[in-house]
Design an enzyme around this catalytic site. Sequence first.
Site, PDB file in Angstrom:
ATOM      1  N   ILE A 201       8.992 101.059 134.096  1.00 42.67           N
ATOM      2  CA  ILE A 201       8.495 101.979 135.125  1.00 42.67           C
ATOM      3  C   ILE A 201       8.163 103.333 134.512  1.00 42.67           C
ATOM      4  CG2 ILE A 201       9.081 103.210 137.235  1.00 42.67           C
ATOM      5  CD1 ILE A 201      10.776 100.809 138.066  1.00 42.67           C
ATOM      6  N   HIS A 471     -13.822  81.925 121.198  1.00 45.07           N
ATOM      7  CA  HIS A 471     -14.276  82.990 120.304  1.00 45.07           C
ATOM      8  C   HIS A 471     -15.493  83.681 120.906  1.00 45.07           C
ATOM      9  CE1 HIS A 471     -15.260  85.033 116.531  1.00 45.07           C
ATOM     10  NE2 HIS A 471     -16.518  84.651 116.715  1.00 45.07           N
TER      11      HIS A 471
END
Length: 493
Positions: A201, A471
């Site tokens: 957080i 790719h």
Amino acid sequence: MNTHSIMDRPDEPDVVVIGGGTGGYSTALRAAALGLRVVLAERDLVGGTCLHRGCIPSKAMLHAAELVDGIAEASTRWGVKATVDAVDWGALTATRDDIVARNHQGVTGTLAHAGVRVVHGSARLTGPRSVVVDGPDGGTLTARRGIVLATGSRPRMLPGLTADELGAPPGGTGGRVVTSDDALFAAGLPASVLVLGGGAIGVEYASFHRSMGAEVTLVEAADRLLPLEDEDVSRHLVRGLKRRGITVRTGATLTGAELLPDGVRATVRTPKGEEVVVEAERLLVAVGRVPVTDGLGLAAAGLAVDERGFVPPADWSRLETAVPGIHVVGDLLPPPSLGLAHASFAEGLLVAETLAGVPSRPVDYATVPRVTYSSPQTASVGLSEAAARARGLAVKVNTMPLTATAKGMVHGQGGMVKVIAAADGAGGEATGAVLGVHLVGPHVSEMIAESQLIVAWDAEPSDVAQQVHAHPTLSEALGEAFLTLAGRGLHQH
């Protein structure tokens, strides 16, 4: 909204769920789908902290921060001359609130469609099977099969610090001392922020405020950020945050804080014992969360919290407490539960299926992914290298920089892939199962699902090496790491 008191309904429910956050409403929906009559009691808004104050609004704001960062990169790196003239805070928060509202409508609509009776008010236990709801839909309920406690958590505050009494300075942009529940809902953006706490957080909020132009200091008492993650993850994360201009102080503690007319003056003790004064417009406290059990009536049902305030289950395979028929999900659970929304979804399914008498596998917390949505992002699943070695396991480790791929160069933010596998071969080869995968870099939150399956299904590097990664993608770095562990790497690293 249910317009009738629960006292008007003569048919008692099979299941009463107290708390309408992710753990509570997932329990309710699954139980209803399995044919059980369900009442869900919620004193605030269905969706809980995650939907209204945490996961969803914070990720909406972090997306806006990513757009700001993208504009800066477009100009400085790609020759696309663009600038951010200003951030329209009102428009930004309106978009955030619209996303939250539409999700809230979706959850409430789904509950209604499933036949879950939602009652609004504060619920408390009065016995092992009985609940009283105080509020507009108030009344008494008796659960035929069981009760599920899902009351969630609230931000932890340090002794001597309070958020509610410190208010906003005259003409300021919001409270001078705030928690993660409040920080994104202030009246505007601060020019400087001291973030106390280097867990997920704190790191996310530090990242957001830096993207929005604030000077940010991030202080963590442990010796590294994200102390529960792999050490290499922490190291790469700190490198990325510092590159963005965030001041990171680890092994440091807050020793005092003084209110100023327009902010806070804090004193931070460094690992060397030096006292450093930090002035900021806002002090954001993100030092963890604590379970919400006040007013829940645990004692009336024969239950008690542990020394940390959690409601521990007596049977983790059913998440059932020492009182038969009372189950716990979400932030009320102690470790190994992770306090993560997606873990509470799984816990809700388990408890609902248990109450319905349907076979259900216990939650495997070791295979629940962990993500920090900062810039750079982190994502991991399974054991860290240190945790694996602490268990006495022989391991083979491979790391691969994301910039070893063409797509990683395109993004230009650095980062890495780290894979830990069991070394079962006589020569220390990685012939055992994959134990952990750890990622740092852009968009790695979207890459962790593959690794979760790999770890959960005890796949070996040679199994993964057979799979072809598209790719050019960032995931090629993950594929190459497994190829190398399997002895087939094109770029042995």
